[in-house]
Write a protein that holds these residues in place. Sequence first.
Motif, short mmCIF file in Angstrom:
data_model
loop_
_atom_site.label_atom_id
_atom_site.label_comp_id
_atom_site.label_asym_id
_atom_site.label_seq_id
_atom_site.Cartn_x
_atom_site.Cartn_y
_atom_site.Cartn_z
N MET A 39 0.80 -1.23 0.00
CA MET A 39 0.00 0.00 0.00
C MET A 39 0.83 1.27 0.00
O MET A 39 0.48 2.24 -0.67
CB MET A 39 -0.96 0.01 1.19
CG MET A 39 -2.14 -0.91 0.98
SD MET A 39 -3.36 -0.72 2.28
CE MET A 39 -3.93 0.93 1.98
N VAL A 40 1.91 1.30 0.74
CA VAL A 40 2.73 2.51 0.79
C VAL A 40 3.35 2.77 -0.58
O VAL A 40 3.37 3.91 -1.04
CB VAL A 40 3.79 2.43 1.90
CG1 VAL A 40 4.76 3.60 1.83
CG2 VAL A 40 3.12 2.38 3.27
N ASP A 41 3.84 1.73 -1.23
CA ASP A 41 4.40 1.89 -2.58
C ASP A 41 3.35 2.41 -3.55
O ASP A 41 3.62 3.30 -4.37
CB ASP A 41 4.95 0.56 -3.10
CG ASP A 41 6.16 0.08 -2.31
OD1 ASP A 41 6.84 0.91 -1.68
OD2 ASP A 41 6.40 -1.14 -2.31
N GLN A 42 2.14 1.88 -3.47
CA GLN A 42 1.07 2.34 -4.34
C GLN A 42 0.68 3.78 -4.01
O GLN A 42 0.40 4.58 -4.92
CB GLN A 42 -0.13 1.41 -4.25
CG GLN A 42 0.13 0.05 -4.87
CD GLN A 42 -1.01 -0.93 -4.68
OE1 GLN A 42 -1.93 -0.71 -3.88
NE2 GLN A 42 -0.96 -2.02 -5.42
N ALA A 43 0.68 4.14 -2.75
CA ALA A 43 0.38 5.52 -2.36
C ALA A 43 1.43 6.48 -2.94
O ALA A 43 1.09 7.54 -3.48
CB ALA A 43 0.31 5.65 -0.84
N ARG A 44 2.69 6.10 -2.85
CA ARG A 44 3.77 6.94 -3.41
C ARG A 44 3.62 7.08 -4.93
O ARG A 44 3.83 8.15 -5.49
CB ARG A 44 5.13 6.35 -3.07
CG ARG A 44 5.53 6.60 -1.64
CD ARG A 44 6.99 6.20 -1.38
NE ARG A 44 7.30 6.36 0.02
CZ ARG A 44 7.50 5.35 0.85
NH1 ARG A 44 7.47 4.11 0.43
NH2 ARG A 44 7.76 5.57 2.13
N GLN A 45 3.28 5.97 -5.58
CA GLN A 45 3.09 6.00 -7.02
C GLN A 45 1.93 6.93 -7.40
O GLN A 45 2.03 7.71 -8.34
CB GLN A 45 2.84 4.58 -7.54
CG GLN A 45 2.83 4.48 -9.03
CD GLN A 45 2.69 3.03 -9.49
OE1 GLN A 45 2.14 2.19 -8.80
NE2 GLN A 45 3.19 2.76 -10.67
N LEU A 46 0.85 6.88 -6.65
CA LEU A 46 -0.29 7.75 -6.89
C LEU A 46 0.11 9.21 -6.70
O LEU A 46 -0.21 10.07 -7.54
CB LEU A 46 -1.44 7.39 -5.97
CG LEU A 46 -2.64 8.34 -5.99
CD1 LEU A 46 -3.28 8.38 -7.37
CD2 LEU A 46 -3.65 7.94 -4.93
N ALA A 96 0.16 3.97 4.91
CA ALA A 96 -0.30 4.47 3.61
C ALA A 96 -1.28 5.63 3.78
O ALA A 96 -1.18 6.65 3.10
CB ALA A 96 -0.94 3.35 2.80
N LEU A 97 -2.22 5.49 4.70
CA LEU A 97 -3.18 6.57 4.95
C LEU A 97 -2.50 7.83 5.47
O LEU A 97 -2.83 8.94 5.04
CB LEU A 97 -4.25 6.10 5.95
CG LEU A 97 -5.24 5.08 5.44
CD1 LEU A 97 -6.11 4.57 6.57
CD2 LEU A 97 -6.09 5.65 4.32
N ASP A 98 -1.55 7.67 6.38
CA ASP A 98 -0.83 8.83 6.90
C ASP A 98 -0.07 9.55 5.79
O ASP A 98 -0.07 10.79 5.72
CB ASP A 98 0.14 8.41 8.01
CG ASP A 98 -0.56 8.03 9.31
OD1 ASP A 98 -1.77 8.29 9.45
OD2 ASP A 98 0.12 7.44 10.18
N LEU A 99 0.57 8.78 4.92
CA LEU A 99 1.31 9.38 3.80
C LEU A 99 0.36 10.14 2.88
O LEU A 99 0.64 11.28 2.50
CB LEU A 99 2.05 8.29 3.01
CG LEU A 99 2.78 8.75 1.75
CD1 LEU A 99 3.90 9.72 2.09
CD2 LEU A 99 3.31 7.54 1.00
N LEU A 100 -0.76 9.54 2.53
CA LEU A 100 -1.72 10.21 1.65
C LEU A 100 -2.31 11.45 2.31
O LEU A 100 -2.42 12.49 1.67
CB LEU A 100 -2.84 9.24 1.25
CG LEU A 100 -2.44 8.18 0.24
CD1 LEU A 100 -3.49 7.09 0.16
CD2 LEU A 100 -2.21 8.80 -1.14
N LYS A 101 -2.65 11.35 3.56
CA LYS A 101 -3.23 12.50 4.26
C LYS A 101 -2.23 13.65 4.34
O LYS A 101 -2.56 14.80 4.08
CB LYS A 101 -3.69 12.10 5.65
CG LYS A 101 -4.42 13.21 6.36
CD LYS A 101 -4.96 12.74 7.69
CE LYS A 101 -5.68 13.89 8.38
NZ LYS A 101 -6.14 13.54 9.70
#
Length: 123
Positions: A39-46, A96-101
Amino acid sequence: MLKKYNSNLTGYSRGVGSVKRREKSRFNVAVPGSLSTKMVDQARQLIDRMKEFQGVDFINDWKMVTLFVGGNDLCDWVKLHKRIQPKKYKANIKEALDLLKKTTGQNPPSQSHAPPSPNSMLK
């Protein structure tokens, strides 16, 4: 449905594509069969895609991010009982949520989880 009410909407998938074919997948970075460990990798990619996309003001534009998570982790947990432990599953999602937020600003991501296991992985 959202596109019907806002003709300026952008970033949505245009047909069937893959993560590597950006002209079709656009902001959709989901990988079928992926686990919460990715999830973190996908969040970074997004985040990278949104920053690079022409016509998107990454700081000020409103964003709608939805995460569908848990189904594959739950299936693996039921089969293997050790691939991912509940605490790690929860930590993966939180990271992942923390990174996106933190990165996307005022728009918190929405989440859709798999139903809890009999042993309640989501505790």
